[in-house]
Design a protein around this motif. Structure first.
Motif, short mmCIF file in Angstrom:
data_model
loop_
_atom_site.label_atom_id
_atom_site.label_comp_id
_atom_site.label_asym_id
_atom_site.label_seq_id
_atom_site.Cartn_x
_atom_site.Cartn_y
_atom_site.Cartn_z
N TRP A 72 0.97 -1.36 -0.01
CA TRP A 72 -0.06 -0.02 -0.01
C TRP A 72 0.76 1.17 -0.06
CZ3 TRP A 72 -1.96 3.52 4.09
CH2 TRP A 72 -3.14 4.27 3.54
N SER A 114 -9.72 4.81 -4.26
CA SER A 114 -9.16 3.19 -4.57
C SER A 114 -8.45 2.91 -3.36
CB SER A 114 -8.64 3.14 -6.18
OG SER A 114 -7.30 3.74 -6.15
N SER A 117 -10.25 2.57 -0.15
CA SER A 117 -10.97 1.08 -0.14
C SER A 117 -10.53 -0.01 -0.10
CB SER A 117 -11.95 1.26 -1.30
OG SER A 117 -11.07 1.11 -2.43
N LEU A 118 -9.01 0.08 -0.53
CA LEU A 118 -8.11 -1.12 -0.61
C LEU A 118 -7.81 -1.39 1.14
CD1 LEU A 118 -6.59 -3.30 -1.96
CD2 LEU A 118 -4.54 -1.84 -2.19
N TYR A 132 -12.80 -0.91 -4.79
CA TYR A 132 -11.35 -0.69 -5.11
C TYR A 132 -11.32 -1.25 -6.44
CZ TYR A 132 -6.64 -1.96 -6.14
OH TYR A 132 -5.28 -2.02 -6.65
#
Length: 160
Positions: A72, A114, A117-118, A132
């Protein structure tokens, strides 16, 4: 970022090839990002769920928290660099109009959400995997459009 200071890009002969190279490499990155994620991480909800949470039937372990956070972190950096550079070029070659603002806003919002949301999918609920996946494709599609539009303006609009 010299191209942000030049009044008319068409008058500076060295900037067109430099911006073309930048846009082509950005396009290559965007397209390869989809391919690399498709192969390694997944771009569709089922594959992403298997990567994040594992699959007992296939003997696939879930992604560890540290590996996920590292992934991430790298995503945040690369997305930031790509979007800020692409936005600078797009703003420079576009006319001042509402569609430019809408495209830039949509690109930034979809990319940001995105990423969010991940994290929510990993730590809160699996439903965010679908969000995502959708936002991932939307921001990539907008970025490809902006790159192609910028290339077109760079070569076919003499007023920039």
């Amino acid at each position: 970022m010299k191209f942000t200071l030049i009044k008319k890009l068409s008058q500076d002969k060295s900037m067109r090839p430099i911006l073309t190279g930048l846009l082509l490499f950005t396009l290559l990155y965007i397209l390869s990002d989809v391919l690399v994620k498709y192969v390694n991480f997944g771009v569709f909800p089922d594959a992403i769920n298997v990567t994040l949470f594992g699959d007992e039937e296939q003997y696939i372990d879930p992604l560890s928290t540290s590996a996920f956070l590292e992934f991430w972190h790298v995503e945040i950096f690369f997305i930031m660099m790509i979007l800020l550079t692409l936005s600078a070029v797009f703003v420079r070659v576009s006319k001042d109009d509402t569609s430019k603002i809408i495209l830039l806003s949509a690109l930034m919002i979809c990319a940001l959400f995105s990423l969010i949301s991940l994290v929510l999918a990993f730590f809160v609920a699996k439903i965010f995997v679908l969000i995502y996946s959708i936002l991932f494709f939307i921001w990539h599609a907008i970025a490809v459009y902006m790159i192609l539009y910028s290339l077109g303006k760079l070569y076919y609009d003499k007023s920039i």
